[in-house]
Each structure stands twice: as C-alpha cells, then as structure tokens.
Design an enzyme around this catalytic site. Sequence first.
Site, short mmCIF file in Angstrom:
data_model
loop_
_atom_site.label_atom_id
_atom_site.label_comp_id
_atom_site.label_asym_id
_atom_site.label_seq_id
_atom_site.Cartn_x
_atom_site.Cartn_y
_atom_site.Cartn_z
N PHE A 24 -27.90 -6.59 24.64
CA PHE A 24 -26.92 -7.42 25.32
C PHE A 24 -25.52 -6.98 24.94
CE2 PHE A 24 -24.29 -11.34 25.60
CZ PHE A 24 -24.37 -11.51 26.98
N GLY A 25 -24.72 -6.66 25.94
CA GLY A 25 -23.32 -6.30 25.74
C GLY A 25 -22.41 -7.40 26.23
N TYR A 26 -21.44 -7.77 25.40
CA TYR A 26 -20.51 -8.84 25.76
C TYR A 26 -19.06 -8.41 25.64
CZ TYR A 26 -20.33 -9.31 20.69
OH TYR A 26 -20.19 -9.05 19.35
N GLY A 27 -18.82 -7.20 25.15
CA GLY A 27 -17.47 -6.65 25.02
C GLY A 27 -17.41 -5.32 25.74
N SER A 28 -17.02 -4.27 25.02
CA SER A 28 -16.91 -2.97 25.66
C SER A 28 -18.25 -2.41 26.14
CB SER A 28 -16.24 -1.97 24.71
OG SER A 28 -17.03 -1.77 23.55
N GLU A 99 -20.93 0.84 16.76
CA GLU A 99 -20.68 -0.55 16.39
C GLU A 99 -20.64 -0.74 14.86
OE1 GLU A 99 -19.95 -2.74 18.82
OE2 GLU A 99 -20.27 -1.11 20.25
#
Length: 190
Positions: A24-28, A99
């Site tokens: 799950f990606g929520y930023g870049s 990350e």
Amino acid sequence: MTLNTIEANQARQALDQYDEIWLFGYGSLIYKVDFPFTHKQPAFITGWARRFWQGSHDHRGTPEQPGRVVTLIEDAGNRCDGMAYKVTADVFEHLDHREKNGYLRHEVALHLIEPTGDITQKLGLIYIADQDNDAFLGQTSEKKIAEHIAKSSGPSGENAEYALLLASALRTLNADDDHVFLIERYLRSI
C-alpha cells in the site's frame, strides 16, 4: 531507532510466507512507481491519517536540512486513500532501500476498491515511520510545514515537488485529505 532501517525491515516479515503480496502506497509510492508490479488498484486503510511529520534526510532534504514527507499517525476515525500494488518478494530489496529513512514495514488490513465499486479486503504491507524514529519531525501547523517544505530539497528533487505531486495524485484518486490540500494551498501562495 537509527535512520537506516534496511536491516530492520529485512528481519520483520518472512516474505515467502505470503500467497500474494500487496503493497500500500500513501505518499510518493502513489505517483513514483519505480518498481515492478503485476496489478495495481486504488485502495484505502482505516484508522490512520497521512501527515507531513517525517523528515527526509536522503530524498527531499539533506542531513543538515531535512525535508518533510508523509508518514501515518493512528487516528481511529480516519480513512487514508492510496494505491495498492501486487508485487513479488524481490521488489522489497529496492523498496527497503528507498524507504530506509526511518520507515518500517507493517502488516495492514487493506481495502481494494474494485472497478465495480465493491470492496475486497486483503492483507497488505505498508511502510510507516513511527514517532520514535530519529527522523521524525512531529506536528506543527500546516503553514509552518509548507514554509519548511518550500525551503527544502535533496537528491530526489525539491520538497515542494513531492507535496504538489502527492496532492495531484490524491485528486486523481478522488481522495479527500485536508492536511495535504491545505499544505498545497500554502505552498502555492509562497
């Protein structure tokens, strides 16, 4: 916790235990997809709020002048929209490096938004920079965050570019995020 979390992440989950791996990606990770995936679709998680409270010493800032990037803060009533990617375990060698600045991998209940509008729940992995990591900058006003972002840049570019691209990606997803959009408005007025 040290800034570099690569080894900690490699020890967190045995990736071969998963029948399928959803990230799950929520930023870049929404708009800068520099890794292979077999499927992607909009998704959300609950109980978390996206906040520009994490320092970036290696991408959107420097050790002397860290930028600000998003992390997640527990918030029982909140929904955080983003993008889910079905990936293979070998992708995490790259992602753990990308990350590494205080982010740790966690398991999360992921809600995939199907093209029909139905919701499918999956187990997903997510990178979160907890407030006990050395790069955590913490809460301040959105105006001060925007002023900080406007002055920061690093090897991956201007910090403002990160914030503006994130706001644009969230709009494309029809996601609502008052924190991000208020910072965007302040940035555009600077």
